[in-house]
Design a protein around this motif. Structure first.
Motif, mmCIF file in Angstrom:
data_model
loop_
_atom_site.group_PDB
_atom_site.id
_atom_site.type_symbol
_atom_site.label_atom_id
_atom_site.label_comp_id
_atom_site.label_asym_id
_atom_site.label_seq_id
_atom_site.Cartn_x
_atom_site.Cartn_y
_atom_site.Cartn_z
ATOM 1 N N GLY A 14 28.227 41.413 34.832
ATOM 2 C CA GLY A 14 27.517 42.686 34.881
ATOM 3 C C GLY A 14 28.392 43.792 35.433
ATOM 4 N N TRP A 15 29.162 43.450 36.470
ATOM 5 C CA TRP A 15 30.089 44.434 37.046
ATOM 6 C C TRP A 15 31.132 44.867 36.030
ATOM 7 N N ALA A 16 31.703 43.894 35.281
ATOM 8 C CA ALA A 16 32.711 44.230 34.275
ATOM 9 C C ALA A 16 32.118 45.102 33.173
ATOM 10 N N ALA A 24 36.356 56.248 30.717
ATOM 11 C CA ALA A 24 36.547 57.092 29.544
ATOM 12 C C ALA A 24 37.142 56.266 28.428
ATOM 13 N N PRO A 25 36.765 56.531 27.183
ATOM 14 C CA PRO A 25 37.307 55.759 26.069
ATOM 15 C C PRO A 25 38.827 55.828 26.021
ATOM 16 N N SER A 26 39.470 54.686 25.819
ATOM 17 C CA SER A 26 40.920 54.635 25.758
ATOM 18 C C SER A 26 41.407 55.203 24.439
ATOM 19 N N THR A 27 42.507 55.932 24.505
ATOM 20 C CA THR A 27 43.091 56.467 23.264
ATOM 21 C C THR A 27 43.907 55.404 22.560
ATOM 22 N N ASP A 28 44.137 54.272 23.250
ATOM 23 C CA ASP A 28 44.913 53.189 22.657
ATOM 24 C C ASP A 28 43.974 52.038 22.335
ATOM 25 N N SER A 29 43.678 51.828 21.072
ATOM 26 C CA SER A 29 42.750 50.773 20.666
ATOM 27 C C SER A 29 43.494 49.521 20.247
ATOM 28 N N ASP A 30 44.807 49.455 20.525
ATOM 29 C CA ASP A 30 45.616 48.343 20.044
ATOM 30 C C ASP A 30 45.812 47.253 21.094
ATOM 31 N N TYR A 31 45.210 47.371 22.274
ATOM 32 C CA TYR A 31 45.419 46.344 23.291
ATOM 33 C C TYR A 31 44.751 45.039 22.861
ATOM 34 N N SER A 32 45.334 43.929 23.292
ATOM 35 C CA SER A 32 44.822 42.611 22.922
ATOM 36 C C SER A 32 43.598 42.275 23.760
ATOM 37 N N LYS A 33 42.566 41.773 23.112
ATOM 38 C CA LYS A 33 41.342 41.396 23.823
ATOM 39 C C LYS A 33 41.510 40.075 24.574
ATOM 40 N N TRP A 34 42.321 39.180 24.034
ATOM 41 C CA TRP A 34 42.472 37.843 24.610
ATOM 42 C C TRP A 34 43.916 37.551 24.959
ATOM 43 N N GLN A 35 44.125 36.817 26.016
ATOM 44 C CA GLN A 35 45.433 36.238 26.285
ATOM 45 C C GLN A 35 45.264 34.866 26.932
ATOM 46 N N ILE A 36 46.241 33.999 26.703
ATOM 47 C CA ILE A 36 46.225 32.633 27.217
ATOM 48 C C ILE A 36 47.517 32.393 27.979
ATOM 49 N N ARG A 37 47.417 31.751 29.128
ATOM 50 C CA ARG A 37 48.595 31.395 29.912
ATOM 51 C C ARG A 37 48.629 29.885 30.155
ATOM 52 N N THR A 71 41.989 34.740 29.425
ATOM 53 C CA THR A 71 41.625 36.057 29.918
ATOM 54 C C THR A 71 41.044 36.895 28.788
ATOM 55 N N TYR A 72 39.890 37.526 29.063
ATOM 56 C CA TYR A 72 39.279 38.440 28.104
ATOM 57 C C TYR A 72 39.285 39.844 28.702
ATOM 58 N N PHE A 73 39.769 40.832 27.928
ATOM 59 C CA PHE A 73 39.874 42.215 28.376
ATOM 60 C C PHE A 73 38.676 43.018 27.865
ATOM 61 N N PHE A 74 37.893 43.549 28.798
ATOM 62 C CA PHE A 74 36.792 44.442 28.452
ATOM 63 C C PHE A 74 37.328 45.822 28.077
ATOM 64 N N THR A 75 38.362 46.252 28.805
ATOM 65 C CA THR A 75 39.104 47.474 28.490
ATOM 66 C C THR A 75 40.584 47.127 28.625
ATOM 67 N N ASN A 77 42.420 47.799 31.033
ATOM 68 C CA ASN A 77 42.728 47.497 32.429
ATOM 69 C C ASN A 77 41.848 46.418 33.045
ATOM 70 N N TRP A 78 40.589 46.336 32.636
ATOM 71 C CA TRP A 78 39.637 45.427 33.278
ATOM 72 C C TRP A 78 39.459 44.162 32.458
ATOM 73 N N ALA A 79 39.494 43.017 33.157
ATOM 74 C CA ALA A 79 39.449 41.733 32.456
ATOM 75 C C ALA A 79 38.748 40.679 33.316
ATOM 76 N N ALA A 80 38.368 39.579 32.685
ATOM 77 C CA ALA A 80 37.850 38.398 33.378
ATOM 78 C C ALA A 80 38.690 37.203 32.963
ATOM 79 N N GLU A 81 39.041 36.361 33.936
ATOM 80 C CA GLU A 81 39.909 35.217 33.674
ATOM 81 C C GLU A 81 39.238 33.923 34.125
ATOM 82 N N LEU A 82 39.248 32.918 33.253
ATOM 83 C CA LEU A 82 38.755 31.579 33.573
ATOM 84 C C LEU A 82 39.962 30.667 33.750
#
Length: 217
Positions: A14-16, A24-37, A71-75, A77-82
């Motif tokens: 809910g916080w995320a 504010a909407p990002s002007t860069d819509s090319d960031y990756s939504k998912w990453q794996i480490r 990791t899933y990126f909501f924006t 800068n902001w993400a949640a990682e399991l």
């Protein structure tokens, strides 16, 4: 316990979602939504214990294991990682009135969910995070003295810091440090050796140091 964990996860997501809506909407819509480490991690307990009847303290071994996280990126800068890993530790009660007692081995399964802020703008991407941890204890080997050892499932909290170093647009290296605030109640059935069952309040509180490689999807 389950209700507390579910409530914590709902609050985190809910916080995320709130942060995403407020930014504010990002002007860069090319960031990756998912990453794996994939990391190698050193798990070093900062342990302590209050042991009834016989006194003493706990000694829990340091271990090195692989770790996988998503990791899933909501924006941007902001993400949640399991974070997923399992560790095996040697356990000993030390300095008791009965001497040092080998309590065998135990496996820990501590899935951890953190909310993160990533400082973007270059090849070096630092981040900070905080979240919740649920630790399950399994595969207990009670050792040569106790008849049985039981560990309660534990809910804890996590703090996290680290950075990704981009090798290209897809692959990156990662350095990560976490601190888990983790406590469990242990019950040691030592009827055969000591004629008693002993309970202990055990702080595990591990530091987790990781290094690995990641990919953006």
């Amino acid at each position: 316990m389950k209700k507390t964990v579910i409530s914590g996860l709902i609050m985190l997501f809910g916080w995320a979602h709130f942060v995403q809506a407020q930014e504010a909407p990002s002007t860069d819509s090319d960031y990756s939504k998912w990453q794996i480490r994939l990391r190698g991690i050193v798990v070093s307990p900062d342990e302590g214990a209050s042991i009834e009847t016989i006194g003493g303290d706990a000694d829990i071994s340091t271990t090195f294991v692989p770790e996988l996280d998503f990791t899933y990126f909501f924006t941007e800068n902001w993400a949640a990682e399991l974070i997923l890993a399992t560790t095996k530790h040697d356990v000993e009660a030390v300095g008791t009135t009965a001497g040092d007692i080998d309590l065998g081995e135990v496996w820990l399964l501590p899935p951890t969910l953190t909310g993160q802020y990533h400082f973007t703008g270059g090849d070096l991407v630092p981040y900070l995070g905080a979240g919740v941890n649920l630790t399950l204890f399994y595969g207990v080997d009670e050792g040569p003295v106790a008849d049985d050892v039981d560990y309660d499932t534990a809910l804890g909290f996590a703090l996290q810091g680290g950075f990704d170093f981009m090798l290209n647009d897809t692959w990156f290296l990662n350095v990560d440090i976490k601190k888990l605030f983790l406590n469990t109640d242990a019950t040691v059935n030592a009827t055969s050796a000591l004629g008693a069952t002993v309970t202990a309040d055990v702080d595990i509180n591990p530091w987790i140091f990781g290094f690995g490689v990641g990919v953006k999807l």
